[in-house]
Design an enzyme around this catalytic site. Structure first.
Site, PDB file in Angstrom:
ATOM      1  N   CYS A  55     -19.113  11.818  26.786  1.00 29.11           N
ATOM      2  CA  CYS A  55     -18.109  11.903  27.950  1.00 29.11           C
ATOM      3  C   CYS A  55     -18.036  13.236  28.665  1.00 29.11           C
ATOM      4  O   CYS A  55     -17.152  12.597  29.435  1.00 29.11           O
ATOM      5  CB  CYS A  55     -17.330  12.476  26.910  1.00 29.11           C
ATOM      6  SG  CYS A  55     -17.048  13.650  25.520  1.00 29.11           S
ATOM      7  N   HIS A 293     -13.515  15.619  22.882  1.00 27.78           N
ATOM      8  CA  HIS A 293     -13.350  14.563  23.378  1.00 27.78           C
ATOM      9  C   HIS A 293     -13.272  15.157  24.755  1.00 27.78           C
ATOM     10  O   HIS A 293     -12.480  15.965  25.010  1.00 27.78           O
ATOM     11  CB  HIS A 293     -12.700  13.943  23.139  1.00 27.78           C
ATOM     12  CG  HIS A 293     -12.330  12.474  23.054  1.00 27.78           C
ATOM     13  ND1 HIS A 293     -13.698  11.822  24.159  1.00 27.78           N
ATOM     14  CD2 HIS A 293     -11.850  11.344  24.085  1.00 27.78           C
ATOM     15  CE1 HIS A 293     -14.245  10.541  24.514  1.00 27.78           C
ATOM     16  NE2 HIS A 293     -13.063   9.757  24.589  1.00 27.78           N
TER      17      HIS A 293
END
Length: 452
Positions: A55, A293
């Site tokens: 990510c 994340h």
């Protein structure tokens, strides 16, 4: 002109591997990072992330895709209705712009040599077939990590690099390389392109600890330095504005208004302080960070961000002379400040201004007095009190119905914070409050998007 791709020498490959992965790259981490840039079947401009880790690359590229889609001449009325070919053009624009933003001179595009032995080609084809089968069988839209794949040593031995001397050559090269970027190793190829375009030594000069890898060797997450490189073009470790001196050490922060912004739940938890440059990027697009994340928040409302101006530049430079945020500087700093702003800084004039700005001879000059004297009549754009926000999360398992789609919400910012019952204690709200302390958002389907 673009040159033909050449094989990377062993020393460069080793230097890149050490910078990114450290001394030992785990198979499991390398596997999680081996994916291409692919768009969701349910949202034509939303990139899909298969597993945790990449990510740090996919989210910034997604942000640049949105920048290319929303903030250009004649943007599409509905980005959820663009064609597959238009989506590829947006991906080309995003990958190209990132390299332009990080480059100091030559652009470098990394690719894989596909002229390997017949045995290697056969193995790769078998891996591709098995990978497709594994993907079909995976639950929740996630890719199975147990699949035959190209060995990481073989991957590195097949790396090739094309040097482009100008932006036009770079765009041509990226366009012709899109099949590589959408295939299994596309994310890594773009990451390596960014590192070599920026320069290994330059990255080492910008990070706080050159011995620390840009990708965590235990969990496989990208470091803040890697994230900052994609957002601002600088691989600095911190998220505050400019440089700060702490206990005699000069610590680097974000040096200018970032292209893409950054908000993090960690600021709400008091682990860090995100500066103005990242909270107010050039485009109303922000990466949102949880503990593990990265997702993307964006809006079509351009008045959510403040454009650079002489007044804004002066304010930021003043603050660089006031790293503690006291709102004032010492009178002995005035000459250097005026010189940094290209104002008249001859001693006679500085003495006159010192007397005027420090009329009570306190030995300090406040930011308010300085700005009123040299940059009066600030023109500001009021932040809208009501606007639509959109959120992107590339992990299907974190999305409604396991479908990677943008989720919209109606945001309001009350002028005064009334006494009210707080019903939303989500991590999303905590993260957004680091920029808009009084924000309230009603998300579609009454489903609060996940930061994880």
């Amino acid at each position: 002109m673009a040159m033909n791709p050449v094989k990377l020498d062993q020393q460069t490959i080793q230097d890149v591997r050490n910078l990114l992965w450290g001394s030992a790259l785990k198979d499991e981490i390398f596997t999680r990072w081996t994916q291409g840039f692919s768009f969701s079947e349910d949202e034509p401009t939303a990139l899909v992330q298969h597993e945790g880790g990449p990510c740090a690359i996919i989210a910034p590229v997604q942000a640049y895709v949105l920048r290319a889609a929303l903030f250009k001449d004649n943007p599409p009325e509905d980005i959820s209705a663009v064609t597959e070919e238009e989506a590829k053009e947006l991906l080309c624009a995003a990958l190209t712009q990132i390299l332009i933003d990080v480059a100091s001179s030559t652009y470098r595009v990394v690719s894989l040599d596909n002229s390997s032995s017949e045995q290697n080609t056969s193995n790769t084809q078998e891996a591709s077939t098995s990978d497709a089968a594994a993907t079909e069988e995976a639950e929740d839209g996630e890719r199975s990590p147990k699949r035959p794949r190209l060995d990481e040593d073989l991957f590195h031995s097949r790396l090739r690099c094309t040097e482009c001397e100008d932006e036009e050559a770079l765009r041509t090269c990226i366009k012709s390389s899109i099949p590589d970027f959408t295939n299994e190793f596309g994310v890594l190829l773009h990451l390596y392109s960014v590192v070599l375009t920026k320069g290994i030594e330059q990255i080492k000069n910008e990070v706080e600890d050159p011995g620390e890898s840009l990708i965590d060797c235990i969990h496989g997450h990208g470091s803040q330095s890697l994230i900052n490189l994609f957002l601002s073009g600088k691989a600095v470790t911190n998220v505050w504005d400019n440089d700060k001196e702490v206990c005699g050490l000069k610590l680097h922060g974000i040096p200018r208004q970032a292209t893409i912004g950054f908000l993090t739940l960690l600021e709400h938890m008091r682990y860090c302080e995100v500066g103005w440059y990242l909270k107010n990027p050039r485009y109303p697009i922000w990466l949102l960070g949880s503990e593990t994340h990265l997702t993307v928040l964006f809006s079509k409302e351009e008045n959510l961000v403040v454009r650079e101006s002489p007044h804004l530049n002066a304010k930021q430079i003043f603050q660089s002379f006031d790293p503690e945020g006291n709102g004032f500087i010492s009178t002995i700093q005035l000459a250097d400040l005026m010189s940094a702003l290209n104002l008249v800084s001859e001693k006679e004039y500085v003495d006159i201004m010192t007397t005027k700005l420090d009329a009570e001879s306190l030995g300090i000059i406040t930011m308010h007095c300085f700005m009123e004297e040299f940059y009066p009549g600030e023109s500001t754009t009021d932040t809208p009190r009501s606007f639509t926000l959109y959120h992107y999360n590339g992990l299907a398992r974190s999305c409604i119905e396991n479908k990677v789609r943008y989720q919209s919400g109606k945001a309001t910012i009350p002028e005064e914070l009334d006494v009210q019952i707080i019903t939303d204690v989500s991590t999303m709200k905590m993260c957004l409050e680091t920029k808009w302390p009084t924000i309230e958002v009603t998300w579609n389907s009454n489903h609060i998007p996940s930061l994880n």
